[in-house]
Design a protein around this motif. Sequence first.
Motif, PDB file in Angstrom:
ATOM      1  N   ALA A  86      76.277   5.419 100.970  1.00 34.17           N
ATOM      2  CA  ALA A  86      75.054   5.709 101.010  1.00 34.17           C
ATOM      3  C   ALA A  86      74.602   6.973 102.024  1.00 34.17           C
ATOM      4  O   ALA A  86      74.016   7.901 101.468  1.00 34.17           O
ATOM      5  CB  ALA A  86      74.103   4.521 101.695  1.00 34.17           C
ATOM      6  N   THR A  87      75.472   7.150 102.986  1.00 29.70           N
ATOM      7  CA  THR A  87      75.233   8.173 103.679  1.00 29.70           C
ATOM      8  C   THR A  87      75.759   9.636 102.978  1.00 29.70           C
ATOM      9  O   THR A  87      75.046  10.694 103.062  1.00 29.70           O
ATOM     10  CB  THR A  87      76.122   8.415 105.207  1.00 29.70           C
ATOM     11  N   MET A  88      76.789   9.335 102.232  1.00 27.17           N
ATOM     12  CA  MET A  88      77.272  10.551 101.607  1.00 27.17           C
ATOM     13  C   MET A  88      76.323  11.035 100.530  1.00 27.17           C
ATOM     14  O   MET A  88      76.377  12.196  99.987  1.00 27.17           O
ATOM     15  CB  MET A  88      78.532   9.836 100.844  1.00 27.17           C
ATOM     16  N   LEU A  89      75.645  10.079  99.863  1.00 28.00           N
ATOM     17  CA  LEU A  89      74.496  10.385  99.131  1.00 28.00           C
ATOM     18  C   LEU A  89      73.350  11.310  99.665  1.00 28.00           C
ATOM     19  O   LEU A  89      72.854  12.049  99.019  1.00 28.00           O
ATOM     20  CB  LEU A  89      74.060   9.211  98.162  1.00 28.00           C
ATOM     21  N   VAL A  90      72.874  10.516 100.552  1.00 28.05           N
ATOM     22  CA  VAL A  90      71.501  10.992 101.109  1.00 28.05           C
ATOM     23  C   VAL A  90      71.705  12.165 102.068  1.00 28.05           C
ATOM     24  O   VAL A  90      70.984  13.007 101.955  1.00 28.05           O
ATOM     25  CB  VAL A  90      70.931   9.765 102.316  1.00 28.05           C
ATOM     26  N   VAL A  91      72.551  12.451 103.045  1.00 22.24           N
ATOM     27  CA  VAL A  91      72.637  13.624 103.969  1.00 22.24           C
ATOM     28  C   VAL A  91      72.939  14.703 103.047  1.00 22.24           C
ATOM     29  O   VAL A  91      71.999  15.516 103.246  1.00 22.24           O
ATOM     30  CB  VAL A  91      73.834  13.411 104.748  1.00 22.24           C
ATOM     31  N   PRO A  92      73.777  15.128 102.043  1.00 18.89           N
ATOM     32  CA  PRO A  92      73.801  16.409 101.493  1.00 18.89           C
ATOM     33  C   PRO A  92      72.466  16.682 100.822  1.00 18.89           C
ATOM     34  O   PRO A  92      71.744  17.841 100.548  1.00 18.89           O
ATOM     35  CB  PRO A  92      74.849  16.224 100.427  1.00 18.89           C
ATOM     36  N   ALA A  93      71.707  15.592 100.278  1.00 20.31           N
ATOM     37  CA  ALA A  93      70.690  15.721  99.618  1.00 20.31           C
ATOM     38  C   ALA A  93      69.391  16.310 100.357  1.00 20.31           C
ATOM     39  O   ALA A  93      68.598  17.136  99.892  1.00 20.31           O
ATOM     40  CB  ALA A  93      70.031  14.302  98.716  1.00 20.31           C
ATOM     41  N   LEU A  94      69.512  15.572 101.367  1.00 24.07           N
ATOM     42  CA  LEU A  94      68.487  15.973 102.449  1.00 24.07           C
ATOM     43  C   LEU A  94      68.747  17.377 102.913  1.00 24.07           C
ATOM     44  O   LEU A  94      67.895  18.087 103.161  1.00 24.07           O
ATOM     45  CB  LEU A  94      68.375  14.987 103.825  1.00 24.07           C
ATOM     46  N   THR A 122      75.579  27.497  98.984  1.00 25.24           N
ATOM     47  CA  THR A 122      76.487  27.492 100.287  1.00 25.24           C
ATOM     48  C   THR A 122      76.197  26.204 100.915  1.00 25.24           C
ATOM     49  O   THR A 122      76.884  25.259 101.310  1.00 25.24           O
ATOM     50  CB  THR A 122      76.405  28.773 101.165  1.00 25.24           C
ATOM     51  N   VAL A 123      74.901  26.008 100.950  1.00 24.50           N
ATOM     52  CA  VAL A 123      74.308  24.989 101.611  1.00 24.50           C
ATOM     53  C   VAL A 123      74.751  23.597 100.968  1.00 24.50           C
ATOM     54  O   VAL A 123      75.377  22.496 101.882  1.00 24.50           O
ATOM     55  CB  VAL A 123      72.734  24.627 101.876  1.00 24.50           C
ATOM     56  N   HIS A 124      74.586  23.674  99.681  1.00 24.45           N
ATOM     57  CA  HIS A 124      75.235  22.389  98.943  1.00 24.45           C
ATOM     58  C   HIS A 124      76.756  22.273  99.153  1.00 24.45           C
ATOM     59  O   HIS A 124      77.174  21.036  99.250  1.00 24.45           O
ATOM     60  CB  HIS A 124      74.828  22.573  97.493  1.00 24.45           C
ATOM     61  N   LEU A 125      77.457  23.147  98.924  1.00 31.44           N
ATOM     62  CA  LEU A 125      78.664  23.119  99.045  1.00 31.44           C
ATOM     63  C   LEU A 125      79.323  22.402 100.521  1.00 31.44           C
ATOM     64  O   LEU A 125      80.089  21.370 100.709  1.00 31.44           O
ATOM     65  CB  LEU A 125      79.513  24.181  98.651  1.00 31.44           C
ATOM     66  N   VAL A 126      78.741  23.248 101.620  1.00 30.79           N
ATOM     67  CA  VAL A 126      79.165  22.791 102.891  1.00 30.79           C
ATOM     68  C   VAL A 126      78.584  21.378 103.287  1.00 30.79           C
ATOM     69  O   VAL A 126      79.314  20.654 104.022  1.00 30.79           O
ATOM     70  CB  VAL A 126      78.756  24.040 103.671  1.00 30.79           C
ATOM     71  N   ALA A 127      77.184  21.262 102.995  1.00 29.89           N
ATOM     72  CA  ALA A 127      76.807  20.001 103.103  1.00 29.89           C
ATOM     73  C   ALA A 127      77.710  18.692 102.869  1.00 29.89           C
ATOM     74  O   ALA A 127      77.811  17.827 103.504  1.00 29.89           O
ATOM     75  CB  ALA A 127      75.404  19.877 102.714  1.00 29.89           C
TER      76      ALA A 127
END
Length: 199
Positions: A86-94, A122-127
């Motif tokens: 769940a964290t893997m899904l939510v944190v990058p999306a936020l 870059t934000v998407h990849l690194v997050a």
Amino acid sequence: MIDRASAARVTAVGAGAALTVALPLTFPADDGPTALDTAVAVPVTDALSPGAAHWLVAPSNTPVVLGLWLAAFAWFALRGRPREAATMLVVPALAVAVNAWLLKPLWDRQLHDYLAYPSGHTVHLVAVATTFACLVSGTRARIAVTALTLLALVSSAAGMLELGYHHLTDVLGGAAAAAAMAIAGCGLAAAPPRGPGRR
């Protein structure tokens, strides 16, 4: 008393946030390239062709990052680790949402017809990569993820400079912002819930 891991997390988040805020102080009034942007862009663009740049920028392309994101989610879900999944899904999306709706409008750095700072790709990849590195077990795995992320970031940055998608400072700010948000988000997700009588 704060433990060593928490202290390291706070330091990393603070450093990322500080770099994200400090870079715009170097931007010219016309939102053009800084001295650092120009110093790096000239040799990169001299060395690369547009064809090579399209290959180099591929790690930050949305379909690639989405594929990595779903693979990272599946990694935890298939191992029976629902909280990490769940964290893997939510944190990058936020992180992507905060960047698009808050950070980009805040600094309003125009390039062509879009807001360039911090770089959204870059934000998407690194997050995604930072969230996975925070959640995965084992020092070797974290080192491997970090090394691969740095390689992908350098490759993507070179491609974006050649193609004129971003200045170097856009990429640096995107990496710093994404890392700070991902580390903070993972820290919050891992914190034990506060119940009655807990402080």
